[in-house]
Design an enzyme around this catalytic site. Structure first.
Site, short mmCIF file in Angstrom:
data_model
loop_
_atom_site.label_atom_id
_atom_site.label_comp_id
_atom_site.label_asym_id
_atom_site.label_seq_id
_atom_site.Cartn_x
_atom_site.Cartn_y
_atom_site.Cartn_z
N LYS A 1 46.30 24.06 66.83
CA LYS A 1 46.74 22.73 66.42
C LYS A 1 48.26 22.63 66.46
O LYS A 1 48.81 21.58 66.79
CB LYS A 1 46.23 22.44 65.00
CG LYS A 1 44.80 21.98 64.99
CD LYS A 1 44.35 21.65 63.59
CE LYS A 1 44.01 22.91 62.84
NZ LYS A 1 43.44 22.66 61.51
N GLU B 1 41.46 22.50 58.06
CA GLU B 1 42.65 22.07 57.34
C GLU B 1 43.06 20.74 57.97
O GLU B 1 43.21 20.65 59.20
CB GLU B 1 43.77 23.11 57.52
CG GLU B 1 44.98 22.76 56.70
CD GLU B 1 46.14 23.76 56.86
OE1 GLU B 1 45.96 24.78 57.55
OE2 GLU B 1 47.20 23.48 56.30
N ARG C 1 36.99 33.80 68.20
CA ARG C 1 37.32 32.41 68.43
C ARG C 1 37.20 32.08 69.91
O ARG C 1 37.25 32.96 70.77
CB ARG C 1 38.71 32.06 67.90
CG ARG C 1 39.85 32.82 68.52
CD ARG C 1 41.11 32.70 67.70
NE ARG C 1 41.63 31.36 67.63
CZ ARG C 1 41.84 30.68 66.48
NH1 ARG C 1 41.57 31.21 65.33
NH2 ARG C 1 42.35 29.49 66.52
P1 ATP Z 1 44.25 26.36 64.87
O1 ATP Z 1 44.46 27.82 65.06
O2 ATP Z 1 43.88 25.61 66.08
O3 ATP Z 1 45.38 25.72 64.14
P2 ATP Z 1 42.86 26.78 62.49
O4 ATP Z 1 42.00 27.97 62.44
O5 ATP Z 1 44.18 26.85 61.83
O6 ATP Z 1 42.96 26.28 63.96
P3 ATP Z 1 41.28 25.27 60.71
O7 ATP Z 1 41.37 23.82 60.44
O8 ATP Z 1 41.60 26.19 59.63
O9 ATP Z 1 42.14 25.50 61.96
O10 ATP Z 1 39.86 25.63 61.33
C1 ATP Z 1 38.65 25.29 60.73
C2 ATP Z 1 37.61 26.27 61.20
O11 ATP Z 1 37.53 26.28 62.61
C3 ATP Z 1 37.95 27.67 60.76
O12 ATP Z 1 36.80 28.25 60.19
C4 ATP Z 1 38.35 28.37 62.02
O13 ATP Z 1 37.98 29.71 61.96
C5 ATP Z 1 37.56 27.61 63.09
N1 ATP Z 1 38.25 27.67 64.37
C6 ATP Z 1 39.51 27.29 64.64
N2 ATP Z 1 39.84 27.54 65.92
C7 ATP Z 1 38.74 28.08 66.49
C8 ATP Z 1 38.42 28.56 67.80
N3 ATP Z 1 39.32 28.53 68.79
N4 ATP Z 1 37.19 29.05 68.02
C9 ATP Z 1 36.27 29.07 67.04
N5 ATP Z 1 36.51 28.64 65.80
C10 ATP Z 1 37.71 28.15 65.50
#
Ligand code: ATP
Ligand code: MG
Length: 588
Positions: free
Chosen positions: A275, A37, A265
């Site tokens: 984020k 995102e 994760r």
């Molecule tokens: P955050 O929780 O940091 O805001 P998010 O999951 O909201 O991250 P996205 O931009 O939706 O952020 O993430 C893109 C991809 O990265 C998704 O498929 C998510 O599952 C993966 N992702 C995000 N954080 C992690 C992590 N700590 N470990 C592994 N994969 C991750």
């Protein structure tokens, strides 16, 4: 660093799918996607997902898409899109022609919603967000049907079209799936599919839309449109999988039905990985920006001096599992050291200078001494470093009254100056406060290059820089951003409240908080950055390129920061030489 291929249960699933021909029908290739995102910069957790998705696609000769999941204009910005592309490329991955945006599918997503309404599987609901929460029930109590649930199809079609045309106020109504308010899975209790967002133009579609699809609704459809075979996401989406499948099953228009697979994760000690929290650090000026070298963002790690190779190696070594855990940040640093050890040139830098005068060295002589660039790699060659009568050594490499076991310079003791000569301390000069400000030595001209023919032992080997040729510089020493291994997990348990992700209708699979988080910012390390402003480095570094990486002998790995100006280089300490991972015996 040779490590065996770590286990990856997703590989086993794909192998099985290839054998069974589903979702990989005849001739189909493995298609994965990385769906960020654009509401912030990528962090090392995303790197794990990037390495996994692009890595699996490469392994099976498939493709990996980069898809911006841009369904919330209130939080998303075009600037983040560019930064994310740059970071994925820097990590070494290429999406080729497969760059997509969920916003490109808004028309199709709308049509799919109309199809659901026509099938009696979706309805427009006028309950307020609070009421939706109350009606939703809890993990132990079933929910109640919305009073708007039994609306006729035609009325729903008209209202939904009205929502699209902007006839309703933000928050006054939503489109919901019509599934089952008594489902044990809260995600199946008539989840929200569309909400109204007005007065915030979208970074790509401008003001064309004032209704936006939820993540749970748009994600399976986007995956199906692109022909994704394996939709790999993090564990908090496990409970969303029935909804993912429900949407695709209800919408018969898609040939492919991607398989959602969840993995744990990445969490790292001494840092936060969300984020939202990282944005809080940036906007509260707790760090300089997203690329502050203390941040776990890809841009922060890059500025700190990390290599893409080290990050990829780390992601390989940690493997992919189904259970959440916290990885020791020392492992990441270990992977970095292993890589930098091979590629970084050795140079000399004095961080806290003390003058050393060689009394018997000719007054106006400068010698150019030969110094190898990397003892691990002869092909990196050598360079000349100037040596003269007055040099700088580290303040703590001299001690007037040395404790037992002190193997550096002291009155009457002899040490080796790296690449130069043996010197022996004969006198010191002190200031009015009794502090040593200059050390006087004699040198042995027979020990040129730092070796004596008679094989006599010295106390140790010191690095140095010629005073006449030294380049003043600033050195920034970084430590962990937080003082606690888990900065987020220190609060009291939450009362019997509904978890946040369940309350907010649009919340996107956020991990359910189980503890009331103490403000993580109270665990920030006040000593995470120490600036040494009187450092002196050897002249070969005067105009080193931004991003260049070096090993400062005896100090660690450093890289040239973007704040540098000509003849005033600024160095970030990437990582110290002290390897707590290897010493713990955990390294293979
Ligand atoms: P955050 O929780 O940091 O805001 P998010 O999951 O909201 O991250 P996205 O931009 O939706 O952020 O993430 C893109 C991809 O990265 C998704 O498929 C998510 O599952 C993966 N992702 C995000 N954080 C992690 C992590 N700590 N470990 C592994 N994969 C991750
Ligand atoms: Mg998130």
């Amino acid at each position: 660093m040779e490590t065996p291929k770590t286990s990856n249960f997703i590989r086993d699933i794909i192998n099985q799918d290839i054998k069974e021909g589903a979702p990989l029908a005849e001739g189909a290739i493995v298609e994965t996607r990385f769906p960020p995102e654009p509401n912030g910069h990528l962090h090392i957790g995303h790197a794990k997902s990037i390495c996994l998705n692009f890595g699996l696609a490469a392994e099976y000769n498939g493709v990996c898409h980069l898809r911006f999941d841009d369904t919330n204009p209130t939080k998303e910005e075009a600037e983040y899109v560019e930064a994310i592309k740059r970071d994925v490329k820097w990590l070494g991955f290429d999406w080729g022609q497969h760059l997509y945006y969920t916003s490109d599918y808004f028309d199709r997503l709308y049509k799919c919603a109309v199809e659901l309404i026509k099938k009696g599987k979706a309805f427009v609901c006028h309950l307020s967000p609070d009421e939706i929460r109350q009606y939703r029930g809890t993990l132990t109590h079933p929910g109640q049907n919305s009073p708007y649930r039994e609306r006729l199809v035609d009325e729903n079609l008209e209202l939904f079209e009205g929502m699209r045309q902007g006839k309703f106020e933000e928050g006054s109504c939503v489109l919901r799936a019509r599934i089952d308010m008594s489902s044990p899975n809260l995600n199946m209790r008539d989840p929200v599919l569309y909400r109204i967002i007005k007065n915030t133009p979208h970074h790509r579609t401008g003001t064309k839309w004032c209704i936006y699809p939820s993540y749970d609704y748009s994600h399976p459809i986007s995956d199906a449109i692109e022909g994704i075979t394996h939709s790999i996401c993090t564990l908090e989406f496990e409970d969303h999988r029935p909804l993912y499948d429900w949407i695709l099953n209800e919408l018969s228009l898609f040939k492919s039905h991607p398989k959602q697979i969840e993995f744990a994760r990445l969490n790292l000690t001494y840092t936060v990985m969300s984020k939202r929290k990282l944005l809080e650090l940036v906007s509260g000026s707790f760090v300089t920006d997203w690329d502050d070298p203390r941040m776990p963002t890809i841009s922060g790690l890059r500025r700190r001096g990390y290599t893409p190779e080290a990050i990829r190696k780390f992601c390989e070594v940690i493997g992919v599992a189904k259970a959440n855990s916290i990885v020791d940040i020392a492992l990441l640093e270990y992977c970095l050291r292993e890589d930098l050890n091979q590629r970084a040139a050795r140079v000399m830098a004095v961080l806290n200078p003390l003058r050393l005068v060689i009394d018997n060295y000719p007054e106006d002589l400068t010698e150019e001494l030969e110094a190898e660039n990397n003892p691990e790699d002869a092909s990196m060659g050598s360079r000349k470093i100037p040596f003269g009568k007055v040099i700088y050594i580290e303040q703590d490499d001299f001690c007037e009254q040395p404790p037992k076991g002190y193997f550096r310079l002291a009155p009457g003791c002899e040490v080796r100056l790296k690449h130069a000569y043996y010197v022996k301390c004969v006198d010191v000069i002190k200031d009015n406060n009794g502090r040593v400000v200059e050390v006087h030595c004699t040198y042995d001209p027979e020990t040129k290059g730092g070796w004596s023919k008679d094989g006599r032992k010295v106390m140790g080997t010191l690095h140095w820089v010629s005073v006449e040729h030294a380049i003043p510089s600033e050195v920034r020493i970084y430590s962990h951003l937080f003082t606690k291994p888990n900065p987020e997990d220190e609060g009291a348990p939450l009362a019997e409240e509904a978890p946040l992700a369940e309350i907010t209708p649009m919340a996107k699979g956020a991990p359910l908080p189980t503890k009331k988080a103490e403000d993580f910012k109270s665990n920030l390390n006040p000593e995470s950055l120490i600036k040494l402003t009187s450092a002196m480095v050897e002249p070969s570094l005067a105009n080193a390129d931004v991003g260049n990486r070096y090993q400062f002998l005896r100090h660690g790995y450093f890289c040239v920061d973007a704040d540098s100006v000509p003849n005033m280089p600024i160095f970030n300490r990437t990582v110290s030489l002290k390897d707590s991972w290897a010493r713990s015996g955990k390294a293979r």
